[in-house]
Write a protein that holds these residues in place. Structure first.
Motif, PDB file in Angstrom:
ATOM      1  N   ASP A 195      -9.082  -4.050 -14.686  1.00  0.00           N
ATOM      2  CA  ASP A 195      -7.657  -4.346 -14.772  1.00  0.00           C
ATOM      3  C   ASP A 195      -6.843  -3.139 -14.312  1.00  0.00           C
ATOM      4  OD1 ASP A 195      -4.945  -4.321 -16.327  1.00  0.00           O
ATOM      5  OD2 ASP A 195      -5.633  -6.402 -16.423  1.00  0.00           O
ATOM      6  N   HIS A 196      -5.954  -3.332 -13.359  1.00  0.00           N
ATOM      7  CA  HIS A 196      -5.206  -2.205 -12.784  1.00  0.00           C
ATOM      8  C   HIS A 196      -4.327  -1.510 -13.816  1.00  0.00           C
ATOM      9  CE1 HIS A 196      -1.141  -4.151 -12.461  1.00  0.00           C
ATOM     10  NE2 HIS A 196      -1.867  -5.257 -12.529  1.00  0.00           N
ATOM     11  N   LYS A 197      -3.811  -2.262 -14.803  1.00  0.00           N
ATOM     12  CA  LYS A 197      -2.976  -1.639 -15.827  1.00  0.00           C
ATOM     13  C   LYS A 197      -3.803  -0.742 -16.739  1.00  0.00           C
ATOM     14  CE  LYS A 197       0.422  -5.397 -15.995  1.00  0.00           C
ATOM     15  NZ  LYS A 197       1.021  -6.442 -16.852  1.00  0.00           N
ATOM     16  N   ARG A 198      -4.972  -1.210 -17.117  1.00  0.00           N
ATOM     17  CA  ARG A 198      -5.840  -0.391 -17.968  1.00  0.00           C
ATOM     18  C   ARG A 198      -6.280   0.879 -17.228  1.00  0.00           C
ATOM     19  NH1 ARG A 198     -10.040  -2.976 -22.144  1.00  0.00           N
ATOM     20  NH2 ARG A 198      -8.555  -4.005 -23.523  1.00  0.00           N
ATOM     21  N   ILE A 199      -6.627   0.732 -15.961  1.00  0.00           N
ATOM     22  CA  ILE A 199      -7.035   1.902 -15.186  1.00  0.00           C
ATOM     23  C   ILE A 199      -5.863   2.876 -15.050  1.00  0.00           C
ATOM     24  CG2 ILE A 199      -7.808   2.692 -12.911  1.00  0.00           C
ATOM     25  CD1 ILE A 199      -9.418   0.077 -12.710  1.00  0.00           C
ATOM     26  N   GLY A 200      -4.661   2.349 -14.866  1.00  0.00           N
ATOM     27  CA  GLY A 200      -3.485   3.211 -14.823  1.00  0.00           C
ATOM     28  C   GLY A 200      -3.290   3.969 -16.121  1.00  0.00           C
ATOM     29  N   ILE A 201      -3.517   3.308 -17.262  1.00  0.00           N
ATOM     30  CA  ILE A 201      -3.384   3.970 -18.554  1.00  0.00           C
ATOM     31  C   ILE A 201      -4.472   5.031 -18.726  1.00  0.00           C
ATOM     32  CG2 ILE A 201      -3.623   3.607 -21.049  1.00  0.00           C
ATOM     33  CD1 ILE A 201      -2.142   0.972 -20.684  1.00  0.00           C
ATOM     34  N   MET A 202      -5.697   4.738 -18.256  1.00  0.00           N
ATOM     35  CA  MET A 202      -6.763   5.747 -18.346  1.00  0.00           C
ATOM     36  C   MET A 202      -6.422   6.968 -17.498  1.00  0.00           C
ATOM     37  SD  MET A 202     -10.386   3.701 -18.658  1.00  0.00           S
ATOM     38  CE  MET A 202     -10.378   3.006 -17.015  1.00  0.00           C
ATOM     39  N   TYR A 203      -5.830   6.749 -16.333  1.00  0.00           N
ATOM     40  CA  TYR A 203      -5.359   7.883 -15.533  1.00  0.00           C
ATOM     41  C   TYR A 203      -4.302   8.669 -16.297  1.00  0.00           C
ATOM     42  CZ  TYR A 203      -7.523   7.348 -10.904  1.00  0.00           C
ATOM     43  OH  TYR A 203      -8.398   7.335  -9.848  1.00  0.00           O
ATOM     44  N   MET A 204      -3.377   7.963 -16.944  1.00  0.00           N
ATOM     45  CA  MET A 204      -2.314   8.640 -17.680  1.00  0.00           C
ATOM     46  C   MET A 204      -2.886   9.508 -18.794  1.00  0.00           C
ATOM     47  SD  MET A 204       0.721   7.046 -20.077  1.00  0.00           S
ATOM     48  CE  MET A 204      -0.494   6.623 -21.324  1.00  0.00           C
ATOM     49  N   ILE A 205      -3.816   8.960 -19.580  1.00  0.00           N
ATOM     50  CA  ILE A 205      -4.414   9.721 -20.679  1.00  0.00           C
ATOM     51  C   ILE A 205      -5.170  10.931 -20.143  1.00  0.00           C
ATOM     52  CG2 ILE A 205      -6.136   9.628 -22.524  1.00  0.00           C
ATOM     53  CD1 ILE A 205      -5.378   6.657 -22.864  1.00  0.00           C
TER      54      ILE A 205
ATOM     55  N   LYS B  39      -1.981  -9.986  -8.247  1.00  0.00           N
ATOM     56  CA  LYS B  39      -2.652  -9.979  -9.547  1.00  0.00           C
ATOM     57  C   LYS B  39      -3.307  -8.640  -9.843  1.00  0.00           C
ATOM     58  CE  LYS B  39      -3.671 -14.946  -9.686  1.00  0.00           C
ATOM     59  NZ  LYS B  39      -4.739 -15.985  -9.773  1.00  0.00           N
ATOM     60  N   ASP B  40      -3.754  -7.951  -8.810  1.00  0.00           N
ATOM     61  CA  ASP B  40      -4.433  -6.671  -8.985  1.00  0.00           C
ATOM     62  C   ASP B  40      -4.416  -5.954  -7.646  1.00  0.00           C
ATOM     63  OD1 ASP B  40      -6.194  -4.557  -9.870  1.00  0.00           O
ATOM     64  OD2 ASP B  40      -6.989  -5.942 -11.364  1.00  0.00           O
ATOM     65  N   VAL B  41      -5.027  -4.774  -7.591  1.00  0.00           N
ATOM     66  CA  VAL B  41      -5.172  -4.085  -6.317  1.00  0.00           C
ATOM     67  C   VAL B  41      -6.248  -4.772  -5.482  1.00  0.00           C
ATOM     68  CG1 VAL B  41      -4.377  -1.858  -7.185  1.00  0.00           C
ATOM     69  CG2 VAL B  41      -6.792  -2.458  -7.390  1.00  0.00           C
ATOM     70  N   ALA B  42      -6.364  -4.388  -4.235  1.00  0.00           N
ATOM     71  CA  ALA B  42      -7.279  -5.082  -3.323  1.00  0.00           C
ATOM     72  C   ALA B  42      -8.737  -4.900  -3.729  1.00  0.00           C
ATOM     73  CB  ALA B  42      -7.063  -4.578  -1.896  1.00  0.00           C
ATOM     74  N   PHE B  43      -9.092  -3.714  -4.213  1.00  0.00           N
ATOM     75  CA  PHE B  43     -10.485  -3.410  -4.550  1.00  0.00           C
ATOM     76  C   PHE B  43     -10.569  -2.893  -5.986  1.00  0.00           C
ATOM     77  CE2 PHE B  43     -10.008  -2.227   0.043  1.00  0.00           C
ATOM     78  CZ  PHE B  43     -10.619  -3.373   0.559  1.00  0.00           C
TER      79      PHE B  43
ATOM     80  N   LEU C 292      -1.843  -8.088   0.070  1.00  0.00           N
ATOM     81  CA  LEU C 292      -1.602  -8.825  -1.167  1.00  0.00           C
ATOM     82  C   LEU C 292      -0.130  -8.982  -1.505  1.00  0.00           C
ATOM     83  CD1 LEU C 292      -4.466  -7.485  -3.477  1.00  0.00           C
ATOM     84  CD2 LEU C 292      -4.460  -9.472  -1.957  1.00  0.00           C
ATOM     85  N   ARG C 293       0.742  -8.799  -0.546  1.00  0.00           N
ATOM     86  CA  ARG C 293       2.166  -9.017  -0.816  1.00  0.00           C
ATOM     87  C   ARG C 293       2.428 -10.495  -1.092  1.00  0.00           C
ATOM     88  NH1 ARG C 293       2.498  -6.296   3.980  1.00  0.00           N
ATOM     89  NH2 ARG C 293       3.536  -8.070   4.992  1.00  0.00           N
ATOM     90  N   ALA C 294       3.391 -10.768  -1.938  1.00  0.00           N
ATOM     91  CA  ALA C 294       3.761 -12.155  -2.249  1.00  0.00           C
ATOM     92  C   ALA C 294       4.298 -12.843  -0.998  1.00  0.00           C
ATOM     93  CB  ALA C 294       4.812 -12.177  -3.353  1.00  0.00           C
ATOM     94  N   PRO C 295       4.148 -14.165  -0.894  1.00  0.00           N
ATOM     95  CA  PRO C 295       4.692 -14.893   0.262  1.00  0.00           C
ATOM     96  C   PRO C 295       6.186 -14.627   0.432  1.00  0.00           C
ATOM     97  CG  PRO C 295       3.268 -16.321  -1.032  1.00  0.00           C
ATOM     98  CD  PRO C 295       3.438 -15.060  -1.830  1.00  0.00           C
ATOM     99  N   GLY C 296       6.574 -14.300   1.663  1.00  0.00           N
ATOM    100  CA  GLY C 296       7.979 -14.027   1.946  1.00  0.00           C
ATOM    101  C   GLY C 296       8.378 -12.579   1.788  1.00  0.00           C
ATOM    102  N   MET C 297       7.497 -11.740   1.185  1.00  0.00           N
ATOM    103  CA  MET C 297       7.830 -10.322   1.023  1.00  0.00           C
ATOM    104  C   MET C 297       7.397  -9.567   2.279  1.00  0.00           C
ATOM    105  SD  MET C 297       6.760  -7.475  -1.859  1.00  0.00           S
ATOM    106  CE  MET C 297       7.766  -8.173  -3.157  1.00  0.00           C
ATOM    107  N   THR C 298       8.323  -9.356   3.183  1.00  0.00           N
ATOM    108  CA  THR C 298       8.045  -8.568   4.376  1.00  0.00           C
ATOM    109  C   THR C 298       8.106  -7.086   4.008  1.00  0.00           C
ATOM    110  OG1 THR C 298      10.374  -8.482   5.002  1.00  0.00           O
ATOM    111  CG2 THR C 298       9.072 -10.358   5.813  1.00  0.00           C
ATOM    112  N   PHE C 299       7.737  -6.251   4.951  1.00  0.00           N
ATOM    113  CA  PHE C 299       7.753  -4.812   4.675  1.00  0.00           C
ATOM    114  C   PHE C 299       9.153  -4.334   4.305  1.00  0.00           C
ATOM    115  CE2 PHE C 299       3.462  -4.074   5.641  1.00  0.00           C
ATOM    116  CZ  PHE C 299       3.185  -2.734   5.411  1.00  0.00           C
ATOM    117  N   PHE C 300      10.156  -4.877   4.961  1.00  0.00           N
ATOM    118  CA  PHE C 300      11.503  -4.393   4.701  1.00  0.00           C
ATOM    119  C   PHE C 300      12.157  -5.073   3.495  1.00  0.00           C
ATOM    120  CE2 PHE C 300      10.781  -3.229   9.121  1.00  0.00           C
ATOM    121  CZ  PHE C 300      11.133  -1.887   9.077  1.00  0.00           C
TER     122      PHE C 300
END
Length: 265
Positions: A27-37, A106-110, A183-191
């Motif tokens: 889970d990307h959120k859990r991994i982010g929290i582990m990085y924070m700790i 939903k998460d990062v690519a890998f 993994l961008r949402a539909p309609g979310m262009t770079f700009f």
């Protein structure tokens, strides 16, 4: 129970319990929290060395430690703060936590590579800290040659730890680049992407392009210390300034790794 079969109030913090669930999470959120700790722990340790440095500079001459110990404290503080706090701090913590949500993913690519990047940081940091405690290093966090070649301590292992931590940065950057593109949402262009995503994306490109140069430089330094190949040692026909050019090819962009995401928060 909700329609998805999860109890009401279940979230990424309590969906699984136990230390093992955190150490194997994707889970990307859990991994982010582990990085924070992890970063906060190293920030505290590096801060202790910073306080020691300031105490020593409180008066002229010796205050609490000898000159050699002071050099080691400078190396400890700099190495921990740069390689274990500032570089992985904002990109790995805030990036892992918020990037997928900002992109509508939903998460990062890998996810597995994401977890592996955290383990690269942990293993590299453990090796470097062990070396710093075991015999110490007094080269400063820049490991400048020719002194770092000739000093008789655990500089080789500290450099090896920094090399492993570099893989954490590269893998994180690669993950963020692919996530932003695919993994961008539909309609979310770079700009239409949030400015924070642009900051993380720019940082990721720097991580992928610049960090391998530092990694190769540190490997050459290890080879110089162990094999005497004569790349940076002037006694063997090497050029110590070449090390500085290689090192700062990474370390100047590293300033933007530290600050770009923070500037757009």
């Amino acid at each position: 129970m909700s329609a998805t079969g999860h109890a009401a109030g279940t979230n990424y913090l309590n969906c699984e319990k136990g230390l093992w669930s955190w150490l194997t999470t994707l889970d990307h959120k859990r991994i982010g929290i582990m990085y924070m700790i992890t970063v906060m722990i190293f920030f505290f340790i590096g801060g202790l060395f910073a306080m020691g440095i300031r105490l020593e500079l409180f008066s002229t001459g010796k205050t609490i430690v000898e000159a050699k110990t002071y050099d080691q404290m400078m190396t400890f503080h700099g190495s921990i703060m740069v390689f274990m706090v500032i570089i992985p701090g904002i990109p790995a913590f805030l990036g892992n936590f918020f990037l997928p949500m900002h992109l509508g993913a939903k998460d990062v690519a890998f996810p597995r590579v994401n977890l592996m990047s955290w383990y690269c940081l942990i293993v590299g940091a453990a090796l470097a800290v062990w070396a710093l405690i075991h015999t110490g290093a007094d080269t400063g966090w820049t490991f400048y040659t020719p002194y770092s070649i000739r000093t008789n301590n655990d500089t080789t292992w500290v450099v090896a730890g920094a090399f492993l931590m570099g893989f954490s940065s590269i893998l994180t950057g690669l993950n963020f680049i692919v996530t932003t593109h695919k993994l961008r949402a539909p309609g979310m262009t770079f700009f239409r992407m949030p400015l924070f995503v642009w900051g993380l994306y720019s940082t990721a490109i720097i991580q992928v392009l610049a960090t391998p140069v530092l990694g190769i430089t540190l490997l050459l330094l290890i080879a110089e210390r162990t094999l005497g190949v004569g790349i940076f040692d002037p006694k063997l026909g090497g050029d110590p300034v070449l090390f500085q050019h290689f090192f700062w090819f990474y370390s100047h962009p590293a300033v933007y790794i530290m600050i770009l995401p923070a500037m757009v928060l």
